[in-house]
Design a protein around this motif. Structure first.
Motif, short mmCIF file in Angstrom:
data_model
loop_
_atom_site.label_atom_id
_atom_site.label_comp_id
_atom_site.label_asym_id
_atom_site.label_seq_id
_atom_site.Cartn_x
_atom_site.Cartn_y
_atom_site.Cartn_z
N ARG A 38 -2.44 16.02 50.52
CA ARG A 38 -3.71 15.92 50.17
C ARG A 38 -3.68 17.30 49.60
O ARG A 38 -4.12 17.96 48.56
N MET A 39 -3.03 17.81 50.59
CA MET A 39 -3.48 18.91 50.84
C MET A 39 -2.49 20.07 49.89
O MET A 39 -2.80 20.97 49.04
N LEU A 40 -1.07 19.45 49.37
CA LEU A 40 -0.62 20.09 48.08
C LEU A 40 -1.16 20.23 46.80
O LEU A 40 -0.97 21.01 45.97
N ARG A 41 -1.13 19.31 46.29
CA ARG A 41 -2.03 18.84 45.42
C ARG A 41 -3.14 19.63 45.21
O ARG A 41 -3.39 20.77 44.71
N ARG A 42 -3.73 19.69 46.25
CA ARG A 42 -5.34 20.27 46.23
C ARG A 42 -5.44 21.89 46.01
O ARG A 42 -6.02 23.05 45.36
N GLU A 43 -4.66 22.96 47.08
CA GLU A 43 -4.24 24.13 47.20
C GLU A 43 -3.41 24.11 45.63
O GLU A 43 -3.86 25.66 45.10
N SER A 44 -2.75 23.43 45.50
CA SER A 44 -2.17 23.96 43.52
C SER A 44 -3.06 23.93 42.85
O SER A 44 -3.07 24.53 41.91
N ASP A 45 -4.09 22.76 42.80
CA ASP A 45 -5.23 22.50 41.66
C ASP A 45 -6.23 24.01 41.73
O ASP A 45 -6.12 24.20 40.57
N ARG A 46 -6.44 25.02 42.92
CA ARG A 46 -7.06 25.82 43.83
C ARG A 46 -6.49 27.35 42.63
O ARG A 46 -7.13 28.53 42.74
#
Length: 321
Positions: free
Chosen positions: A142-150
């Motif tokens: 979840r962190m990987l996807r969230r930080e990529s999106d940011r």
């Protein structure tokens, strides 16, 4: 700032075998793939923090103390009463490492989601056991996807541990689903063959064809570690750059790939290149410099027992001017 997210554990490494052929004693060494990456990046001069859940046992205290001594920020380290993960290491004749893990109910797999990372975080590195062992694996994904999106540079080293993957088909599907969210992918030749379901002796040309497919899925670049054959980088701009191996008397290879990851992060920081666009814009000369820096750091790690990445001054002293 760089954040490295994932497990911290203790490697139980065999001491030199006794002359009478008895089993060697096991010596504790602080480690874990992401932990080693953080230590390497910190020792090489990068501003880096570690994100994990670490036991409050004696091993956990030692792990946190070593992070501090390696100039790694521990503000995002969670602590808990669960035991520290243990990895029993076996060494082959060439110094390469084999692992058996003891992970039931250990602290690092129970990490809590910290929410969006602070704005000053430019890059986040993920990998190894933390992306396999639940419930922590879902938190890190979840962190990987969230930080990529940011817009954060996300860096992935799957660092595959086959013995802990109960469903290889599902894991390979998850890996493919991560790629659109990865800015820089680093992996070993063995990992690439396993992830691509290629034979263990598949030629490197076949592996490179797979790497090109993975590049098309999202990463700006892929770095491949090839043991005694050195390092290779493929970029989304079509460049292929190789760096020869650094001659070294190998004690063991524990932490060598992690040192490459940490050194790449430190080099990118030194070049103000901690963004996806900056990684995509590196030219061939810059990639040769990055791979040379990472390869030299990994060679020093291989020259001593356990995962002991070098400090920047040590690396500078070991490299010709």
């Amino acid at each position: 700032m760089i954040i490295v997210a994932g497990e911290a554990l203790v490697d139980l490494v065999p001491a030199p075998s006794s002359a009478d052929g008895q089993l060697a004693d096991l010596q504790p060494r602080l480690g874990g793939g992401p932990y080693n990456v953080a230590v390497a990046a910190g020792r090489l001069g990068a501003p880096v923090g570690f994100l994990s859940r670490v036991s409050t046992d004696l091993f956990g205290d030692a792990l946190v103390d070593r992070l501090r001594m390696s100039t790694v920020d521990v503000g995002l380290v969670q602590r808990g009463p669960e035991p520290t993960t243990l990895a029993v290491v076996g060494l082959d004749d060439d110094g390469s490492a084999r692992y058996s893990f003891y992970v039931a109910g250990t602290a690092d797999r129970l990490v809590a989601d910290p929410g969006p990372l602070p704005a000053e975080v430019a890059a986040v590195s993920f990998g190894t056991l933390s992306l396999v062992l639940e419930p922590g694996a879902s938190v890190y994904e979840r962190m990987l996807r969230r930080e990529s999106d940011r817009g954060t540079l996300t860096v992935l080293d799957p660092n595959v541990r086959v013995g802990l993957i109960p469903d290889p088909v599902a894991y390979r599907a998850r890996f493919a689903a991560w790629l659109p969210h990865v800015g820089l992918l680093k992996l070993s030749l063995d990992d690439a063959r396993w992830l691509a379901e290629l034979p263990e002796d598949a030629p490197e040309d076949a592996v490179r064809a797979v790497l090109l497919d993975w590049l098309a899925a999202g990463p700006a670049a892929v770095v491949l570690t090839r043991g005694g054959a050195g390092l290779l980088a493929l970029t989304s701009a079509g460049a292929l750059v190789e760096a020869p191996p650094v001659p070294v008397s190998v004690v063991d290879t524990i932490g060598a790939g992690d040192t490459v990851q940490g050194a790449l992060l430190a080099w990118l920081h030194s070049q103000d290149a901690l963004s996806r666009s900056a990684v995509a814009g590196l030219d061939e000369e810059q990639w040769r410099a990055a791979l040379g820096f990472a390869g030299a750091a990994a060679a020093l790690t291989c020259s001593r027992a356990g995962a002991e990445p070098p400090y920047l001054a040590e690396l500078a002293a070991s490299r010709p001017v």
